[in-house]
Design an enzyme around this catalytic site. Structure first.
Site, PDB file in Angstrom:
ATOM      1  N   THR A 165      11.198   5.853  -3.888  1.00  0.00           N
ATOM      2  CA  THR A 165      11.184   5.940  -2.422  1.00  0.00           C
ATOM      3  C   THR A 165      12.532   5.447  -1.953  1.00  0.00           C
ATOM      4  O   THR A 165      13.173   4.676  -2.660  1.00  0.00           O
ATOM      5  CB  THR A 165      10.108   4.977  -1.860  1.00  0.00           C
ATOM      6  OG1 THR A 165       8.839   5.335  -2.378  1.00  0.00           O
ATOM      7  CG2 THR A 165      10.046   4.991  -0.337  1.00  0.00           C
ATOM      8  N   GLY A 219       2.186   2.576  -4.633  1.00  0.00           N
ATOM      9  CA  GLY A 219       1.665   2.514  -3.272  1.00  0.00           C
ATOM     10  C   GLY A 219       0.185   2.204  -3.221  1.00  0.00           C
ATOM     11  O   GLY A 219      -0.306   1.606  -2.249  1.00  0.00           O
TER      12      GLY A 219
HETATM   13  N1  ASP Z   1       5.561   3.948  -3.070  1.00  0.00           N
HETATM   14  C1  ASP Z   1       5.657   5.380  -3.204  1.00  0.00           C
HETATM   15  C2  ASP Z   1       4.277   5.979  -3.133  1.00  0.00           C
HETATM   16  O1  ASP Z   1       3.306   5.303  -3.443  1.00  0.00           O
HETATM   17  C3  ASP Z   1       6.280   5.880  -4.445  1.00  0.00           C
HETATM   18  C4  ASP Z   1       7.306   5.030  -5.080  1.00  0.00           C
HETATM   19  O2  ASP Z   1       8.027   4.313  -4.406  1.00  0.00           O
HETATM   20  O3  ASP Z   1       7.421   5.095  -6.316  1.00  0.00           O
HETATM   21  O4  ASP Z   1       4.189   7.156  -2.831  1.00  0.00           O
END
Ligand code: ASP
Length: 319
Positions: A165, A219
C-alpha cells in the site's frame, strides 16, 4: 511541516514536498504524492502495475482524511481508473457519503471525469498466469474462474508479501493533519475483498488535535483491531506517538485466529513527530520516507521492529 510516506511512497515524495513548500493544504499534498505512486508501474501494489485478484482484475482501494474537520472520502474495489485517491477525495468533496465501492465507485469516477486506464500491466498478467499454473491443478484451471475460489485465497495468503500500500501522513504549513492511502490490495484475493486501506479508522485516521496514523500489510488484522483510530485515541489519552503505536501493536498481538501476518504502523503526532513500527522483519526492507521542515533532503529510515512485544492476552501468533 512533515511528510511521512511508507516505502512504496518514495516516488511521490518530490511532488508532495513541492506541494507542501508551495503552501498547499495537506489534502493536496497527500493526493499529489499518492497520484505519483498510483501512476508508477514499478510499484507492484498500488494503482497501475498492481497485482490482480483471483479473477485477474486489478481493483484499487484508497482513502483520504482531513484532520481539520474529520471529513473523509474513500473508494473500494475501483476498476479501470488511474487515481483511486482522487476519486476518494471527490467522494468527500462532492457527496454526502464517505465511501463508495464497486460498481457505484466506478459509476461515480466516470461521472466526475476521472482518468481511465488499463490497470493490469503485461508483467502482472504474466505473473498472474504463472501463479495460476504453479498453484492450481490443470483440471481446476480448465474451468477457471468458474470454479469455487475460496481455497485459493488461503494459498495466496501464505505469500502476503504480494500485498502493499502507499500511505502519506502530512502536517501542512497551517498545522493541519492529513492521512491518505492507496492500494491494489492483497494480490489474488477473493473477488470483492476489501482491505483496510479504504476503511476509516483501520487503514488510516487523522485528527488535528492529536495526529494521524496509516497502516500497511495485513488489513484483516488492522480492521479487527481498529488500529489507526486506536493509535490516535491513545495519543488523545496522553500517550506519545511511539507509546501509542506500541499499544496498538499489543492490540494486534492479542488477535487470535483468522489471517495473521505482518503489519506496519505509521504515525505522526500533532506536531509532526513520526513513529513507524513493524510487527516483523519483513522479507524486504520495511522502510519509510520522512521530510520535515528545514531538512535539506528526504530521509530514508528503517522501521523499528516491535515483534518482541509480549502478547497481552492473545496468542500473539503473527506468523
Ligand atoms: N493493507 C492492504 C490491504 O489489506 C494491503 C497491504 O498493505 O499489503 O489491502
Amino acid at each position: 511541516m512533515t511528510i511521512l510516506a511508507n516505502c512504496e511512497g518514495r516516488v511521490g515524495m518530490d511532488a508532495a514536498r513541492q506541494a507542501l513548500l508551495a503552501g498547499r493544504p495537506g489534502l493536496d499534498v497527500a493526493e499529489a504524492g499518492i497520484r505519483e505512486v498510483e501512476s508508477d508501474v514499478n510499484v507492484k501494489s498500488v494503482g497501475r502495475g498492481g497485482g490482480p485478484n483471483l479473477l485477474g482484475e486489478v481493483v484499487c482501494d484508497a482513502a483520504i482524511m482531513d484532520g481539520r474537520t474529520l471529513k473523509a472520502g474513500s473508494v473500494g474495489s475501483l476498476r479501470q481508473f488511474l487515481h483511486a485517491v482522487s476519486v476518494a477525495r471527490q467522494v468527500m468533496e462532492r457527496l454526502p457519503h464517505v465511501m463508495l465501492v464497486g460498481d457505484g465507485a466506478h459509476r461515480f469516477a466516470g461521472e466526475i471525469g476521472a482518468e481511465k486506464a488499463e490497470m493490469l500491466t503485461d508483467e502482472q498478467r504474466q505473473k498472474h498466469e504463472q501463479w495460476l499454473r504453479e498453484h492450481v491443478p490443470a483440471d481446476v484451471l480448465a474451468g477457471w474462474p468458474n470454479v469455487p475460489l475460496a481455497e485459493w485465497t488461503w494459498v495466496s495468503g501464505k505469500d502476503y508479501a504480494s500485498g502493499g500500500t502507499t500511505t502519506f501522513l502530512i502536517r501542512d504549513a497551517e498545522g493541519n493533519i492529513t492521512a491518505g492511502t492507496s492500494t491494489s490490495g492483497w494480490a489474488r484475493s477473493y473477488p470483492g475483498r476489501l482491505g483496510d486501506s479504504p476503511i476509516i479508522g483501520a487503514g488510516l485516521y487523522a485528527d488535528n488535535r492529536y495526529g494521524a496514523c496509516a497502516c500497511t500489510h495485513t488489513g484483516e488484522m488492522t480492521i479487527r483491531a481498529g488500529t489507526s483510530r486506536a493509535v490516535v485515541s491513545y495519543m488523545k489519552a496522553g500517550a506519545s506517538v511511539r507509546e501509542a503505536c506500541l499499544e496498538a501493536m499489543r492490540d494486534l498481538a492479542s488477535l487470535e485466529g483468522g489471517q495473521l501476518g505482518p503489519v506496519v504502523i505509521h504515525a505522526i503526532d500533532r506536531g509532526g513527530e513520526p513513529c513507524v513500527l513493524t510487527t516483523h522483519e519483513l522479507g524486504f526492507p520495511s522502510s519509510y520516507f520522512l521530510w520535515r521542515e528545514g531538512a535539506q533532503d528526504v530521509a530514508h529510515e528503517q522501521a523499528e521492529v516491535a515483534r518482541s512485544l509480549p502478547p497481552q492476552g492473545g496468542t500473539g501468533d503473527m506468523r
